[in-house]
Design a protein around this motif. Structure first.
Motif, PDB file in Angstrom:
ATOM      1  N   VAL A  68      32.462  18.023   8.022  1.00 36.32           N
ATOM      2  CA  VAL A  68      31.713  17.484   8.976  1.00 36.32           C
ATOM      3  C   VAL A  68      31.209  15.971   9.022  1.00 36.32           C
ATOM      4  CG1 VAL A  68      29.972  17.765  11.098  1.00 36.32           C
ATOM      5  CG2 VAL A  68      31.331  19.702  10.175  1.00 36.32           C
ATOM      6  N   ILE A  69      31.634  14.960   9.930  1.00 32.09           N
ATOM      7  CA  ILE A  69      30.957  13.876   9.716  1.00 32.09           C
ATOM      8  C   ILE A  69      30.335  13.506  10.966  1.00 32.09           C
ATOM      9  CG2 ILE A  69      32.348  13.069   8.006  1.00 32.09           C
ATOM     10  CD1 ILE A  69      33.894  11.479  10.255  1.00 32.09           C
ATOM     11  N   PRO A  70      29.472  12.419  11.273  1.00 35.86           N
ATOM     12  CA  PRO A  70      28.704  11.987  12.298  1.00 35.86           C
ATOM     13  C   PRO A  70      30.123  11.412  13.382  1.00 35.86           C
ATOM     14  CG  PRO A  70      27.597  11.244  10.787  1.00 35.86           C
ATOM     15  CD  PRO A  70      28.838  11.771  10.034  1.00 35.86           C
TER      16      PRO A  70
ATOM     17  N   PRO B 197      28.402  17.929  20.058  1.00 32.73           N
ATOM     18  CA  PRO B 197      27.463  16.925  20.141  1.00 32.73           C
ATOM     19  C   PRO B 197      27.126  16.071  18.940  1.00 32.73           C
ATOM     20  CG  PRO B 197      26.910  18.441  21.717  1.00 32.73           C
ATOM     21  CD  PRO B 197      27.823  19.122  20.966  1.00 32.73           C
ATOM     22  N   GLY B 198      27.521  14.877  18.850  1.00 33.79           N
ATOM     23  CA  GLY B 198      27.044  14.132  17.629  1.00 33.79           C
ATOM     24  C   GLY B 198      27.676  14.273  16.307  1.00 33.79           C
ATOM     25  N   ASP B 199      28.706  15.420  16.533  1.00 36.99           N
ATOM     26  CA  ASP B 199      29.344  15.653  15.037  1.00 36.99           C
ATOM     27  C   ASP B 199      30.924  15.844  15.551  1.00 36.99           C
ATOM     28  OD1 ASP B 199      27.343  15.748  13.384  1.00 36.99           O
ATOM     29  OD2 ASP B 199      26.674  17.815  13.796  1.00 36.99           O
ATOM     30  N   VAL B 200      31.816  15.758  14.441  1.00 36.73           N
ATOM     31  CA  VAL B 200      33.216  15.871  14.642  1.00 36.73           C
ATOM     32  C   VAL B 200      33.828  16.419  13.426  1.00 36.73           C
ATOM     33  CG1 VAL B 200      33.826  13.636  13.669  1.00 36.73           C
ATOM     34  CG2 VAL B 200      35.333  14.736  15.001  1.00 36.73           C
ATOM     35  N   GLU B 201      34.713  17.340  13.411  1.00 35.01           N
ATOM     36  CA  GLU B 201      35.443  18.283  12.454  1.00 35.01           C
ATOM     37  C   GLU B 201      36.636  17.507  11.952  1.00 35.01           C
ATOM     38  OE1 GLU B 201      37.639  22.399  11.824  1.00 35.01           O
ATOM     39  OE2 GLU B 201      37.675  21.645  13.740  1.00 35.01           O
ATOM     40  N   VAL B 202      36.491  17.061  10.508  1.00 34.68           N
ATOM     41  CA  VAL B 202      37.613  16.471   9.879  1.00 34.68           C
ATOM     42  C   VAL B 202      38.594  17.297   9.062  1.00 34.68           C
ATOM     43  CG1 VAL B 202      38.207  14.633   8.339  1.00 34.68           C
ATOM     44  CG2 VAL B 202      36.093  14.275   9.574  1.00 34.68           C
ATOM     45  N   LEU B 203      39.738  17.408   9.378  1.00 38.73           N
ATOM     46  CA  LEU B 203      40.740  18.401   8.989  1.00 38.73           C
ATOM     47  C   LEU B 203      41.493  17.640   7.801  1.00 38.73           C
ATOM     48  CD1 LEU B 203      42.492  19.407  12.176  1.00 38.73           C
ATOM     49  CD2 LEU B 203      40.645  20.487  11.005  1.00 38.73           C
ATOM     50  N   GLU B 204      41.514  16.360   7.753  1.00 38.16           N
ATOM     51  CA  GLU B 204      42.159  15.788   6.622  1.00 38.16           C
ATOM     52  C   GLU B 204      41.970  14.407   6.493  1.00 38.16           C
ATOM     53  OE1 GLU B 204      46.594  15.629   6.915  1.00 38.16           O
ATOM     54  OE2 GLU B 204      46.689  17.781   6.710  1.00 38.16           O
ATOM     55  N   GLY B 205      41.824  13.734   5.373  1.00 36.13           N
ATOM     56  CA  GLY B 205      41.584  12.406   5.091  1.00 36.13           C
ATOM     57  C   GLY B 205      40.068  12.101   4.119  1.00 36.13           C
ATOM     58  N   ILE B 206      39.225  12.916   4.227  1.00 34.11           N
ATOM     59  CA  ILE B 206      38.037  12.897   3.635  1.00 34.11           C
ATOM     60  C   ILE B 206      37.558  14.058   2.967  1.00 34.11           C
ATOM     61  CG2 ILE B 206      36.503  13.369   5.519  1.00 34.11           C
ATOM     62  CD1 ILE B 206      34.953  10.861   4.739  1.00 34.11           C
ATOM     63  N   ASN B 207      36.939  14.137   1.639  1.00 32.28           N
ATOM     64  CA  ASN B 207      36.526  15.008   0.984  1.00 32.28           C
ATOM     65  C   ASN B 207      34.877  15.171   1.310  1.00 32.28           C
ATOM     66  OD1 ASN B 207      38.895  15.587   0.035  1.00 32.28           O
ATOM     67  ND2 ASN B 207      38.592  13.900  -1.494  1.00 32.28           N
ATOM     68  N   LYS B 208      34.358  16.432   1.096  1.00 35.44           N
ATOM     69  CA  LYS B 208      33.014  16.711   0.892  1.00 35.44           C
ATOM     70  C   LYS B 208      32.013  15.817   0.133  1.00 35.44           C
ATOM     71  CE  LYS B 208      29.638  20.501  -0.537  1.00 35.44           C
ATOM     72  NZ  LYS B 208      29.472  21.386  -1.132  1.00 35.44           N
ATOM     73  N   GLY B 209      31.170  15.301   0.564  1.00 34.63           N
ATOM     74  CA  GLY B 209      30.161  14.325  -0.306  1.00 34.63           C
ATOM     75  C   GLY B 209      30.409  13.012  -0.242  1.00 34.63           C
TER      76      GLY B 209
ATOM     77  N   LEU C 125      30.831   9.137   1.144  1.00 37.71           N
ATOM     78  CA  LEU C 125      29.823   8.486   2.191  1.00 37.71           C
ATOM     79  C   LEU C 125      30.672   7.747   3.191  1.00 37.71           C
ATOM     80  CD1 LEU C 125      26.996   7.904   2.569  1.00 37.71           C
ATOM     81  CD2 LEU C 125      27.061   5.975   0.928  1.00 37.71           C
ATOM     82  N   VAL C 126      30.323   7.773   4.466  1.00 33.63           N
ATOM     83  CA  VAL C 126      31.110   6.806   5.395  1.00 33.63           C
ATOM     84  C   VAL C 126      29.760   6.167   6.025  1.00 33.63           C
ATOM     85  CG1 VAL C 126      32.950   8.566   5.569  1.00 33.63           C
ATOM     86  CG2 VAL C 126      30.926   8.793   7.280  1.00 33.63           C
ATOM     87  N   VAL C 127      30.618   5.010   6.730  1.00 29.04           N
ATOM     88  CA  VAL C 127      29.392   4.109   7.641  1.00 29.04           C
ATOM     89  C   VAL C 127      29.461   4.985   9.034  1.00 29.04           C
ATOM     90  CG1 VAL C 127      29.116   1.952   8.813  1.00 29.04           C
ATOM     91  CG2 VAL C 127      30.230   2.154   6.531  1.00 29.04           C
ATOM     92  N   SER C 128      28.284   5.310   9.311  1.00 30.58           N
ATOM     93  CA  SER C 128      27.780   6.002  10.612  1.00 30.58           C
ATOM     94  C   SER C 128      27.237   4.850  11.636  1.00 30.58           C
ATOM     95  CB  SER C 128      26.776   6.956  10.372  1.00 30.58           C
ATOM     96  OG  SER C 128      25.675   6.276   9.902  1.00 30.58           O
ATOM     97  N   HIS C 129      26.704   3.753  11.110  1.00 29.39           N
ATOM     98  CA  HIS C 129      26.128   2.836  12.043  1.00 29.39           C
ATOM     99  C   HIS C 129      26.239   1.440  11.269  1.00 29.39           C
ATOM    100  CE1 HIS C 129      23.817   6.331  13.631  1.00 29.39           C
ATOM    101  NE2 HIS C 129      23.851   5.537  14.852  1.00 29.39           N
ATOM    102  N   GLY C 130      27.017   0.559  12.062  1.00 29.61           N
ATOM    103  CA  GLY C 130      27.129  -0.949  11.740  1.00 29.61           C
ATOM    104  C   GLY C 130      28.708  -0.995  11.318  1.00 29.61           C
TER     105      GLY C 130
END
Length: 360
Positions: free
Chosen positions: A268-270, A306-318, A320-325
């Motif tokens: 899950v990511i924002p 609300p506020g979150d999205v499920e990621v099936l492929e492309g990113i691993n747990k832990g 770090l992604v840009v959430s603002h900016g």
């Protein structure tokens, strides 16, 4: 230092300061968020109505006068507790008469048995006396059964409703005297479209909310799925059970229901970290070990909430992604990480902290 040389020196220093200032201003400042592994489910939303786990209206089965009322409005009563007693003086007198006849016939049987042992009485007389004794005992049992109708007991533990009767009032058969509801567990009935029949099963977790308690969520699970589909609405009835230890819920309340189907663990990511481009989605991954270098990476997403999205492929747990900016960052940039938003630290707190550092 000669004046011309000093002028060149100051000009060069000013140029260096301007270049440094421009470079400093060109470094994007972002807020990051970790990709986390969280419980996830696909929601089914519905409206439901609450019912008590057990609910009855106690009524009289005969015509008589109320002798005692042993409860107050809204009182919690225990199973077997006497709630209402009707006048039973005549029946009690009949019971005492029947008991006296039983004792008399028991004594007669004892005398006849003693005479039979000495061959002074016929066996038929003893058998007749035994039959009369059994008749007296049956009469006592019948009277005791009728006397039970004069006492209204709580069949289960629960909360009584309003008391609309008084001592001395005359009641008649079928007259409603008091309601009793078992409220520690509530039944929640709601309807869902038949297309969800293959994913619904007893034990699925759900949450329910009510306008009466804003901000409070009640937990429960599906107990029973209806055996028929309504041919008009093409929906089926579902019954769930909610725990109600604080007795907040009441029968008849309207509840907003969310069933958690296909429960699973997922990345899950924002939602703010997503960069949509047509049918594709990208995120900006921050490589902390490379001086916060940005990598633009395509991801495959699943469901949203609300506020979150499920990621099936492309990113691993832990990671770090840009959430603002996101709009100020490009692939290959080295960004300035203002902070990492999480459940413990919100974006607002990070921005206020940044503002406080700037003021100081």
């Amino acid at each position: 230092m000669p004046f011309p040389f000093r002028g060149f020196f100051l000009a060069g220093l000013l140029t260096l300061l301007l270049i440094s200032s421009v470079q400093a201003q060109s470094v994007p400042t972002v807020i990051g968020a970790r990709a986390t592994l969280e419980p996830w489910s696909d929601p089914i939303e519905a409206l439901g109505t609450l019912r008590a786990d057990e609910s009855i209206t106690l009524s009289a089965t005969l015509t008589e006068i109320i002798a005692q009322i042993n409860f107050s409005d809204g009182e919690q009563v225990e199973a077997g507790q006497l709630l209402i007693k009707l006048e039973d003086n005549e029946e009690q007198a009949q019971l005492r008469v029947a008991q006296a006849i039983r004792d008399e016939r028991r004594n007669a049987l004892n005398r006849a048995s003693q005479l039979l042992e000495r061959n002074l009485a016929p066996r038929a007389e003893v058998e007749d006396t035994q039959a009369r004794l059994r008749q007296a005992e049956a009469e006592i049992q019948a009277l005791q059964a009728r006397l039970a109708n004069y006492r209204l007991l709580a069949p289960f533990s629960g909360r009584v409703g309003f008391r609309n009767i008084s001592t001395g009032a005359l009641v008649t058969p079928g007259m409603a005297l008091v309601t009793l509801d078992k409220l520690d567990i509530m039944k929640l009935d709601f309807a869902v479209p038949e297309v969800f029949l293959d994913v619904l099963e007893p034990g699925l977790i759900l949450t329910a909310t009510s306008a009466a308690f804003p901000g409070y969520t009640f937990q429960g699970e599906i107990a029973t799925i209806g055996s028929r589909v309504d041919p008009i609405s093409r929906s089926m009835n579902v019954r769930a059970e909610l725990q109600n230890p604080e007795m907040r819920l009441r029968p008849g309340m309207l509840m907003e229901v969310v069933v958690r189907r296909r429960p699973r663990q997922t990345i899950v990511i924002p939602e703010a970290a997503l960069i949509p481009e047509g049918e594709r989605h990208f995120v900006l991954v921050i490589h902390e070990e490379e001086d916060n270098r940005i990598e633009r990476r395509q991801v495959q997403i699943g469901q949203r909430r609300p506020g979150d999205v499920e990621v099936l492929e492309g990113i691993n747990k832990g990671e770090l992604v840009v959430s603002h900016g996101v709009q100020h960052s490009r692939e290959g940039d080295n960004v300035q990480l203002l902070g990492i938003a999480s459940d413990e630290t919100s974006v607002r707190e990070l921005l206020e902290s940044r503002r406080g550092q700037g003021d100081s």
